[in-house]
Scaffold this motif. Structure first.
Motif, PDB file in Angstrom:
ATOM      1  N   THR A   1      53.854  34.181  45.261  1.00 55.64           N
ATOM      2  CA  THR A   1      53.103  33.214  45.931  1.00 55.64           C
ATOM      3  C   THR A   1      54.349  32.271  46.255  1.00 55.64           C
ATOM      4  O   THR A   1      55.621  32.217  46.708  1.00 55.64           O
ATOM      5  CB  THR A   1      52.628  32.162  44.775  1.00 55.64           C
ATOM      6  N   GLY A   2      53.413  31.932  47.566  1.00 57.35           N
ATOM      7  CA  GLY A   2      54.610  31.014  48.380  1.00 57.35           C
ATOM      8  C   GLY A   2      55.228  32.067  49.295  1.00 57.35           C
ATOM      9  O   GLY A   2      55.802  31.265  50.781  1.00 57.35           O
ATOM     10  N   GLU A   3      55.124  33.189  49.468  1.00 59.26           N
ATOM     11  CA  GLU A   3      56.158  34.332  49.983  1.00 59.26           C
ATOM     12  C   GLU A   3      55.643  34.113  51.747  1.00 59.26           C
ATOM     13  O   GLU A   3      54.397  34.960  51.170  1.00 59.26           O
ATOM     14  CB  GLU A   3      56.866  34.789  49.142  1.00 59.26           C
ATOM     15  N   ALA A   4      56.073  34.824  52.530  1.00 58.91           N
ATOM     16  CA  ALA A   4      55.034  35.300  53.383  1.00 58.91           C
ATOM     17  C   ALA A   4      54.601  36.931  53.700  1.00 58.91           C
ATOM     18  O   ALA A   4      55.768  37.338  52.954  1.00 58.91           O
ATOM     19  CB  ALA A   4      55.849  35.299  55.297  1.00 58.91           C
ATOM     20  N   ALA A   5      53.905  37.296  54.090  1.00 63.47           N
ATOM     21  CA  ALA A   5      53.673  39.000  53.763  1.00 63.47           C
ATOM     22  C   ALA A   5      54.558  39.053  54.682  1.00 63.47           C
ATOM     23  O   ALA A   5      54.681  39.348  55.164  1.00 63.47           O
ATOM     24  CB  ALA A   5      52.084  39.008  54.066  1.00 63.47           C
TER      25      ALA A   5
END
Length: 263
Positions: A198-202
């Protein structure tokens, strides 16, 4: 009326006296038997009393649990958080010196740690203790997070976080367990991978996370969490976490440097 008994060679009382004081009028052989039995009974009683008295004197003190030398080591299986075996500290933990490209960082929240040079700092307010501080790599793929725990137990805190982590897509637990810590206090670690955070780029390959929670030298409890993509392996997150913990010093405390230099 009394009469002289030739067998016992003594004066004997009336029949009524014999009824009420029978032992006095036993024949000599029976009287001796009674005395013998009485002596034996007294001797046995004396021995029993002596054994009891010695036993009372040497009775062990009430059981006291041994002094705690280390956290009782849980080796939790996925989903239960149950205690098991304590794990040995990682080979790189607490080593002196800094890895290449790392630097010591004295944070404005009062703590000291070490992280790769050139990382940018972000922070947000916390419900408890110091602000939540994040250090990110220039490309944003790696992160080190620092915050103070509200819970009294590092293991309880990290176990709660693990329960939430199991809801992540592609979650795979590596371990959830107590670990040895430089402070000698309680410490626990949750290591896992997940398809996304959550909140992190893929990243296309998922994330590898090492979440360490521990009691520091000030008696307060803190968390250090290292994040990074799984595409480049797991060694970089382990190095990041272990180095940050080795150099961590809580706010207001004085801690020796792992390399032996003056703090």
């Amino acid at each position: 009326m009394r009469g002289f008994e030739t067998e016992r060679q003594e004066w004997a009382g009336s029949r009524r006296e014999r009824l009420f004081d029978t032992e006095q009028y036993l024949d000599l052989r029976r009287q001796r038997a009674v005395l013998t039995r009485t002596a034996i009974a007294l001797a046995v009683g004396g021995v029993c009393f002596g054994v009891w008295a010695l036993g009372w004197k040497d009775e062990p003190e009430p059981y006291r649990p041994p002094a705690r030398q280390a956290p009782a080591g849980p080796q939790a299986s996925a989903g239960d958080g149950a205690p098991g075996e304590e794990t040995a500290p990682d080979a790189g933990e607490g080593t002196s010196g800094l890895p290449a490209d790392f630097e010591v960082h004295d944070d404005q929240e009062g703590f000291r740690t070490a992280l790769p040079a050139g990382w940018r700092r972000e922070s947000q307010s916390s419900q408890y203790g110091i602000d939540v501080v994040d250090f990110r790599s220039a490309d944003g793929t790696h992160r080190l997070q620092v915050f103070q725990l509200m819970e009294d137990s590092p293991y309880a805190s990290v176990a709660d976080a693990a329960r939430a982590g199991r809801e992540l897509d592609g979650y795979q637990e590596i371990h959830l367990e107590y670990v040895a810590d430089p402070s000698g206090g309680e410490a626990a670690e949750h290591e896992y991978t997940a398809a996304e955070l959550t909140g992190e780029a893929a990243t296309g390959s998922g994330y590898h996370v090492v979440d360490r929670r521990f009691e520091a030298t000030d008696g307060e409890r803190y968390a250090l969490i290292a994040y990074g993509p799984t595409a480049d392996g797991t060694e970089d997150e382990r190095e990041l976490l272990d180095t940050a913990r080795a150099w961590f010093c809580p706010p207001g405390a004085e801690c020796p440097s792992p390399d032996g230099a003056t703090p």
